[in-house]
Design an enzyme around this catalytic site. Structure first.
Site, short mmCIF file in Angstrom:
data_model
loop_
_atom_site.label_atom_id
_atom_site.label_comp_id
_atom_site.label_asym_id
_atom_site.label_seq_id
_atom_site.Cartn_x
_atom_site.Cartn_y
_atom_site.Cartn_z
N ASN A 198 8.80 -14.12 0.66
CA ASN A 198 7.69 -13.21 0.45
C ASN A 198 8.06 -11.83 0.98
O ASN A 198 8.61 -11.72 2.08
CB ASN A 198 6.44 -13.71 1.20
CG ASN A 198 5.34 -12.64 1.27
OD1 ASN A 198 4.69 -12.37 0.28
ND2 ASN A 198 5.17 -12.03 2.44
N GLU A 199 7.78 -10.81 0.22
CA GLU A 199 8.08 -9.43 0.64
C GLU A 199 9.44 -9.38 1.34
O GLU A 199 9.57 -8.94 2.48
CB GLU A 199 6.95 -8.85 1.51
CG GLU A 199 5.64 -8.75 0.73
CD GLU A 199 4.56 -7.84 1.32
OE1 GLU A 199 4.67 -7.43 2.49
OE2 GLU A 199 3.60 -7.54 0.60
N GLU A 321 -0.34 -10.77 -4.68
CA GLU A 321 -1.21 -10.18 -3.65
C GLU A 321 -1.81 -8.91 -4.23
O GLU A 321 -1.06 -8.02 -4.69
CB GLU A 321 -0.43 -9.84 -2.37
CG GLU A 321 -0.07 -11.06 -1.56
CD GLU A 321 0.59 -10.73 -0.22
OE1 GLU A 321 0.29 -9.66 0.36
OE2 GLU A 321 1.42 -11.54 0.22
O1 AHR Z 1 -2.19 -10.07 2.83
C1 AHR Z 1 -1.78 -9.56 4.05
C2 AHR Z 1 -0.28 -9.25 4.09
O2 AHR Z 1 0.00 -8.23 3.18
C3 AHR Z 1 0.64 -10.36 3.66
O3 AHR Z 1 0.91 -11.24 4.70
C4 AHR Z 1 1.88 -9.62 3.26
O4 AHR Z 1 2.63 -10.31 2.30
C5 AHR Z 1 1.36 -8.28 2.78
O5 AHR Z 1 2.05 -7.24 3.33
#
Ligand code: AHR
Length: 517
Positions: A198-199, A321
């Site tokens: 993730n990211e 997201e």
């Molecule tokens: O949704 C909050 C955060 O935002 C998540 O953990 C991350 O992936 C994003 O930066």
């Protein structure tokens, strides 16, 4: 040749739908091409995201079997019932940033024996791992939704991720299947969606796109498909305007990935104040609408890059997201991202979902951040109290689009502007379900003026129309535990059947859903 290209271009515009800003102020025309529906709206566009962050899991979803808060096997009953009503199609877990520090083996077996960890990303609180793999997958089963696991690439090993997939999906005599059986689950679960990191450009390891591409190829190789389970492997994608990340991943990974993610928040910026969720003026509201609508251009640009490498559209774009990000509520824990949710947030949901519907051919999933008590939540809780947010009501009104055929439309309406951004004052989406029913969702963004909308459906015979409206006295109205129905859906009666369709009068700052029979 030129004629052919022009024809193609014209057809493409017609099929995608268009917006022109030419109508009389306060009057709009929407032409719905009910005979041109081709693409099914992926129900996963209405997906949710639950992270081990603040009170999303603990207190929001999970209270444990021994809690005085009414619960079904540890899941709080009120929240569970509200989510069941939404027909959540897919739930992403355990993060977010948390995912890249999460070690799934700490979250299985007898709860009292599970090791604890520090949640370094979110407030430094101690995570006791009492909600783990079994609790998550059982919840998905009870809700009837697809689980979407975010795997740990940042600080986890290839072996760890491979074994997680085996634990969940293997039906054989394998070591991980045996471990699962010891933990009380005989049959495997089905797991379709698997995120590989993730990211990864940020909290997931601060990697370059080239380095991450190689890691994706390596980690995903060992995530096997056991006993007929089929994985839809998702690569960690870009943030907002980072087109280079998408380009590199498409070039290096191609269709080894089934999906590439994208994160886009309606946020003022990452440093300093993000603004209050409830105290804002008209200028702030219009800015929010402009920023939220900008996601259409961002999605289009990422799609253009993907089209270059994957013209057959085998790889899906997953906006896993999205949503609003305001300052945390005064007095709440600084690392918990707990924010209120007003009619303005409902607009962000309505406008964004209308956009995702339109690009459903490439946008295979979207997960609003987050489901309970975090960022643009569906539900807020405080101990035993629970309240549904305006955003929840939008998801409930829009769920009719899930799995229905998208109907292209053209909008002619007046415009609104803020700074450099100019946008249509009306947003709309239409679909036809398997029973042949047409549903239309409309938003009048104008905070002051009602809109008379002529809906042209040409050859569609309409005998009856019913509708629901979501609005409130002011654009900053919101629901509280004591006043839960300040922003609540109501029956909408201002849609009249006319010669070629419908005439609808929508008050200022209102969201409407219509069902045609
Ligand atoms: O949704 C909050 C955060 O935002 C998540 O953990 C991350 O992936 C994003 O930066």
């Amino acid at each position: 040749m030129l004629q052919k290209t022009m024809k193609k271009l014209f057809l493409a515009i017609l099929l995608m739908g268009s917006i022109s800003l030419t109508a009389q102020p306060g009057t709009s025309k929407i032409t719905i091409h009910a005979d041109q529906g081709k693409t099914v709206i992926n129900k996963e566009i209405y997906g949710q995201f639950a992270e081990h962050l603040g009170k999303c899991i603990y207190g929001g979803i999970w209270v444990g079997e021994n809690s005085p808060i009414p619960n079904i096997k540890g899941y709080r009953t009120d929240v569970f019932n509200a989510l069941k009503e939404l027909q959540v199609p897919v739930l992403r877990w355990p993060g977010g940033c948390f995912a890249d520090e999460y070690h799934w083996m700490d979250g299985i077996g007898p709860r009292e024996k599970r090791p604890k960890m520090v949640n370094n990303n979110w407030g430094g609180v101690v995570e006791d791992n009492s909600f783990g793999t079994n609790e998550f997958l059982n919840l998905c089963e009870m809700l009837g939704c697809e689980p979407y696991l975010s795997g740990n690439v940042g600080s986890g090993t290839v072996e760890e991720l491979a074994k997680w997939v085996e634990y969940i999906t293997s039906d054989g005599d394998s070591p991980m299947a045996k471990l699962r059986r010891q933990n009380g689950r005989e049959k495997p679960w089905k797991l379709k969606y698997l995120g590989v990191g993730n990211e990864s450009w940020g909290c997931g390891g601060n990697m370059t796109p080239d380095y991450y591409s190689d890691l994706f190829r390596r980690y995903s190789t060992y995530c096997r498909e056991y006993d007929g389970n089929q994985l839809f492997k998702i690569a960690s994608g870009a943030s907002d305007y980072d087109y280079k990340w998408t380009e590199t991943l498409m070039k290096n990974v191609g269709d080894r990935m089934k999906g590439l993610s994208l994160h886009y928040y309606t946020v003022k910026g990452w440093d300093g104040s993000k603004g209050s969720a409830t105290k804002f003026d008209k200028a702030d509201y219009l800015w929010t609408m402009g920023k939220c609508l900008e996601i259409e251009n961002v999605v289009k640009k990422h799609i253009t890059i993907m089209d270059k490498y994957d013209p057959q559209r085998k790889v899906g774009l997953l906006v896993d997201e999205w949503g609003t990000w305001w300052d945390q509520e005064p007095g709440s824990h600084p690392g918990f991202l707990y924010q209120q949710n007003s009619l303005r947030d409902a607009f962000v949901a309505a406008l964004t979902l209308n956009i995702f519907n339109k690009y459903t051919e490439r946008v295979k999933m979207a997960n609003i951040a987050q489901i309970v008590n975090v960022l643009q939540a569906m539900i807020l809780t405080d101990g035993p109290k629970m309240v549904l947010t305006p955003t929840y009501h939008v998801f409930n009104m829009y769920k009719v689009h899930m799995g229905a055929t998208y109907l292209p439309l053209d909008i002619q309406c007046d415009s609104l502007s803020t700074g450099d951004r100019k946008f249509a004052s009306v947003s709309a989406s239409a679909s036809k379900n398997a029973k042949g029913q047409i549903h239309i969702t409309l938003a009048n963004i104008n905070p002051d003026k009602e809109q008379k909308i002529i809906l042209d459906l040409a050859n569609v015979k309409i005998s009856k129309v019913s509708g629901t409206i979501l609005t409130a006295k002011t654009i900053d109205s919101y629901n509280t535990f004591d006043q839960p129905n300040v922003v609540a859906p109501a029956a909408f009666k201002e849609a009249k059947v006319s010669k070629n369709g419908l005439t609808v009068t929508i008050p200022a700052k209102a969201i409407v859903s219509l069902e045609l029979l």
